[in-house]
Design an enzyme around this catalytic site. Structure first.
Site, PDB file in Angstrom:
ATOM      1  N   HIS A  15     -18.314   5.355  11.346  1.00 13.85           N
ATOM      2  CA  HIS A  15     -18.063   5.920  10.183  1.00 13.85           C
ATOM      3  C   HIS A  15     -18.930   7.782   9.702  1.00 13.85           C
ATOM      4  O   HIS A  15     -19.580   7.941   8.891  1.00 13.85           O
ATOM      5  CB  HIS A  15     -18.287   5.304   9.239  1.00 13.85           C
ATOM      6  CG  HIS A  15     -18.498   5.297   7.327  1.00 13.85           C
ATOM      7  ND1 HIS A  15     -18.341   3.909   6.789  1.00 13.85           N
ATOM      8  CD2 HIS A  15     -18.169   6.374   6.493  1.00 13.85           C
ATOM      9  CE1 HIS A  15     -17.697   4.703   5.636  1.00 13.85           C
ATOM     10  NE2 HIS A  15     -17.437   6.086   5.013  1.00 13.85           N
ATOM     11  N   ARG A  20     -11.508   3.753   4.006  1.00 17.73           N
ATOM     12  CA  ARG A  20     -11.991   2.590   4.247  1.00 17.73           C
ATOM     13  C   ARG A  20     -11.610   1.135   5.445  1.00 17.73           C
ATOM     14  O   ARG A  20      -9.807   1.376   5.009  1.00 17.73           O
ATOM     15  CB  ARG A  20     -12.480   1.595   3.120  1.00 17.73           C
ATOM     16  CG  ARG A  20     -12.827   2.349   1.558  1.00 17.73           C
ATOM     17  CD  ARG A  20     -14.785   2.960   2.047  1.00 17.73           C
ATOM     18  NE  ARG A  20     -14.775   3.309   0.889  1.00 17.73           N
ATOM     19  CZ  ARG A  20     -15.676   4.624   1.161  1.00 17.73           C
ATOM     20  NH1 ARG A  20     -15.342   5.455   2.429  1.00 17.73           N
ATOM     21  NH2 ARG A  20     -16.789   4.685   0.279  1.00 17.73           N
TER      22      ARG A  20
HETATM   23  N1  NAP Z   1     -15.285   7.941   6.157  1.00 15.54           N
HETATM   24  C1  NAP Z   1     -15.725   9.259   5.711  1.00 15.54           C
HETATM   25  O1  NAP Z   1     -16.704   9.803   6.251  1.00 15.54           O
HETATM   26  C2  NAP Z   1     -15.212   8.846   4.085  1.00 15.54           C
HETATM   27  C3  NAP Z   1     -16.389  10.152   3.127  1.00 15.54           C
HETATM   28  C4  NAP Z   1     -15.988  10.116   2.060  1.00 15.54           C
HETATM   29  C5  NAP Z   1     -14.878   9.630   1.808  1.00 15.54           C
HETATM   30  N2  NAP Z   1     -14.168   9.037   2.193  1.00 15.54           N
HETATM   31  C6  NAP Z   1     -13.382   7.629   1.316  1.00 15.54           C
HETATM   32  O2  NAP Z   1     -12.027   8.529   1.085  1.00 15.54           O
HETATM   33  C7  NAP Z   1     -11.108   8.635  -0.230  1.00 15.54           C
HETATM   34  C8  NAP Z   1     -10.656   9.740  -1.010  1.00 15.54           C
HETATM   35  O3  NAP Z   1     -11.410  10.787  -1.362  1.00 15.54           O
HETATM   36  P1  NAP Z   1     -10.889  11.297  -1.994  1.00 15.54           P
HETATM   37  O4  NAP Z   1     -12.503  12.486  -2.974  1.00 15.54           O
HETATM   38  O5  NAP Z   1      -9.257  12.379  -1.078  1.00 15.54           O
HETATM   39  O6  NAP Z   1     -10.134  10.962  -3.437  1.00 15.54           O
HETATM   40  P2  NAP Z   1      -9.583  11.486  -4.513  1.00 15.54           P
HETATM   41  O7  NAP Z   1      -9.425  12.511  -5.245  1.00 15.54           O
HETATM   42  O8  NAP Z   1      -9.594  10.618  -5.437  1.00 15.54           O
HETATM   43  O9  NAP Z   1      -7.713  11.371  -4.000  1.00 15.54           O
HETATM   44  C9  NAP Z   1      -7.115  10.131  -4.287  1.00 15.54           C
HETATM   45  C10 NAP Z   1      -6.180  10.010  -3.676  1.00 15.54           C
HETATM   46  O10 NAP Z   1      -5.249   9.236  -3.615  1.00 15.54           O
HETATM   47  C11 NAP Z   1      -4.039   8.329  -3.712  1.00 15.54           C
HETATM   48  N3  NAP Z   1      -4.066   7.235  -4.818  1.00 15.54           N
HETATM   49  C12 NAP Z   1      -4.614   6.540  -4.988  1.00 15.54           C
HETATM   50  N4  NAP Z   1      -4.409   5.166  -5.632  1.00 15.54           N
HETATM   51  C13 NAP Z   1      -3.312   5.398  -5.103  1.00 15.54           C
HETATM   52  C14 NAP Z   1      -2.553   4.129  -4.741  1.00 15.54           C
HETATM   53  N5  NAP Z   1      -2.304   3.136  -5.930  1.00 15.54           N
HETATM   54  N6  NAP Z   1      -0.909   4.378  -4.403  1.00 15.54           N
HETATM   55  C15 NAP Z   1      -0.436   5.816  -4.030  1.00 15.54           C
HETATM   56  N7  NAP Z   1      -1.575   6.772  -4.095  1.00 15.54           N
HETATM   57  C16 NAP Z   1      -3.143   7.093  -4.488  1.00 15.54           C
HETATM   58  C17 NAP Z   1      -4.566   9.814  -5.667  1.00 15.54           C
HETATM   59  O11 NAP Z   1      -3.034   9.943  -5.938  1.00 15.54           O
HETATM   60  P3  NAP Z   1      -3.352  11.065  -7.351  1.00 15.54           P
HETATM   61  O12 NAP Z   1      -2.979  12.413  -6.757  1.00 15.54           O
HETATM   62  O13 NAP Z   1      -1.816  10.127  -8.323  1.00 15.54           O
HETATM   63  O14 NAP Z   1      -4.732   9.903  -8.948  1.00 15.54           O
HETATM   64  C18 NAP Z   1      -4.753  10.481  -5.314  1.00 15.54           C
HETATM   65  O15 NAP Z   1      -3.543  11.580  -4.846  1.00 15.54           O
HETATM   66  C19 NAP Z   1     -12.287   7.778  -0.708  1.00 15.54           C
HETATM   67  O16 NAP Z   1     -11.914   7.101  -1.875  1.00 15.54           O
HETATM   68  C20 NAP Z   1     -13.414   7.552   0.725  1.00 15.54           C
HETATM   69  O17 NAP Z   1     -12.899   5.665   0.461  1.00 15.54           O
HETATM   70  C21 NAP Z   1     -14.275   8.740   3.465  1.00 15.54           C
END
Ligand code: NAP
Length: 306
Positions: A269, A221
């Site tokens: 994006h 983001r």
């Molecule tokens: N650009 C694009 O087109 C696009 C598309 C899709 C998604 N995204 C972005 O990608 C993000 C991640 O997606 P995802 O499905 O992989 O999410 P996810 O499965 O919820 O994984 C989030 C990861 O971030 C870690 N995390 C959260 N808060 C943290 C903190 N304060 N300090 C350190 N690590 C932290 C979590 O730790 P834990 O493992 O300990 O819970 C987890 O490993 C989404 O939220 C979205 O914003 C972007």
């Protein structure tokens, strides 16, 4: 069962048609003000009015992976929120980040500029071991990216909130592990959810801790990154550049300094698109499971905000 769909900047018609096909026993409609009460809402950046009116929702299904925009609304207390997990996004994210890492490491932009001016000139190969790639966030997307980058023999590090184990990845966690992770990272990839803890996390202090010549890939983001700090660290030579797919304001305003920085590659994006068929299939399956009171994946923890 009655389902409403509301998707800003998404064409409602194909979503409604596909949900009707996948859930033939349900009544599915595009939301409009004053819509009759529904059991479930399938949404992407919906208006607050939907939740002000729909007081009887049993669950909210987010038609994307990130829930930061949804959680910024006043949502009904206690109603589960279910987000999309993968549904074809992880492989897209892995290929996008791999191309950004490889383009940077293999100096393909420099070659491109040389070739377009008629210069046939080679550069010495750079040692792969001196390009450790650090992935912030080891969730559904981050873990897939880490494994993909490891497949190209780069040293890979990962950082998460709680301790994680990913084969071939040096894993760090929590605030205590953050500085050690940054100090060993040359190419940093942000794949964190946007929460109060992670907003502005890529700033002058943290980016200064990367290895000299550091490179930033932000595909999570825009609000993770302090824009002016990135530009200042590129200008002073500590960072060599960035690939940015997400921005605080999208579309990126025409007068934003990123447009004028040749070391920054911009994409609109698109690193991991929500794929319609895969997403509808996942959401429909989860609505049915939820309706049958079976466990569903992708339930958001409202307290940790992802
Ligand atoms: N650009 C694009 O087109 C696009 C598309 C899709 C998604 N995204 C972005 O990608 C993000 C991640 O997606 P995802 O499905 O992989 O999410 P996810 O499965 O919820 O994984 C989030 C990861 O971030 C870690 N995390 C959260 N808060 C943290 C903190 N304060 N300090 C350190 N690590 C932290 C979590 O730790 P834990 O493992 O300990 O819970 C987890 O490993 C989404 O939220 C979205 O914003 C972007």
């Amino acid at each position: 069962m009655r389902i409403l769909f509301s998707g800003r900047s998404m064409d409602s018609e194909p979503w409604v048609a596909a949900l009707r096909e996948a859930l033939p026993d349900a009544s599915v409609e595009a939301w409009s003000p004053g819509a009759a009460p529904a059991d479930y809402a399938v949404v992407w950046m919906p208006p607050q009015q939907l939740f002000d009116e729909q007081r009887g929702l049993r669950a909210i299904f987010n038609a994307g992976a990130g829930v930061d925009a949804l959680l910024s609304l006043a949502l009904p207390e206690g109603v589960p929120i279910v987000r999309i997990t993968d549904a074809g996004m992880a492989v897209q994210m892995a290929e996008f980040v791999a191309q950004a890492v490889i383009r940077h490491y293999r100096e393909l932009d420099e070659y491109g500029r040389g070739i377009s001016s008629g210069a046939w000139r080679t550069r010495p190969p750079r040692p792969r071991a001196s390009f450790p790639v650090g992935i912030m966030g080891l969730g559904v997307l981050g873990a897939r990216v880490a494994q993909t980058i490891g497949g190209f023999d780069f040293p890979v590090l990962g950082w998460s909130r709680t301790p994680r184990t990913v084969a071939g990845v040096a894993c760090f966690s929590g605030p205590d592990g953050f500085h050690a992770f940054l100090a060993r990272t040359r190419v940093v990839v942000c794949l964190l959810p946007l929460t109060p803890d992670t907003e502005n996390i890529l700033n002058r202090d943290t980016l200064s801790r990367l290895m000299p010549g550091g490179y930033v890939i932000n595909v999570a983001r825009g609000a993770h990154l302090v824009d002016e700090d990135l530009v200042a660290l590129i200008d002073n030579g500590h960072l060599s550049g960035a690939t940015l797919d997400v921005f605080r304001t999208e579309p990126l305003p025409a007068d934003h300094p990123f447009w004028r920085c040749p070391a920054i590659t911009i994409t609109p994006h698109v690193s991991a698109r929500t794929l319609h068929a895969e997403s509808v299939a996942q959401i429909a399956g989860r609505i049915l499971a939820f309706h049958r009171r079976e466990p569903v994946g992708g339930v958001v923890d409202r307290a940790r905000r992802y």
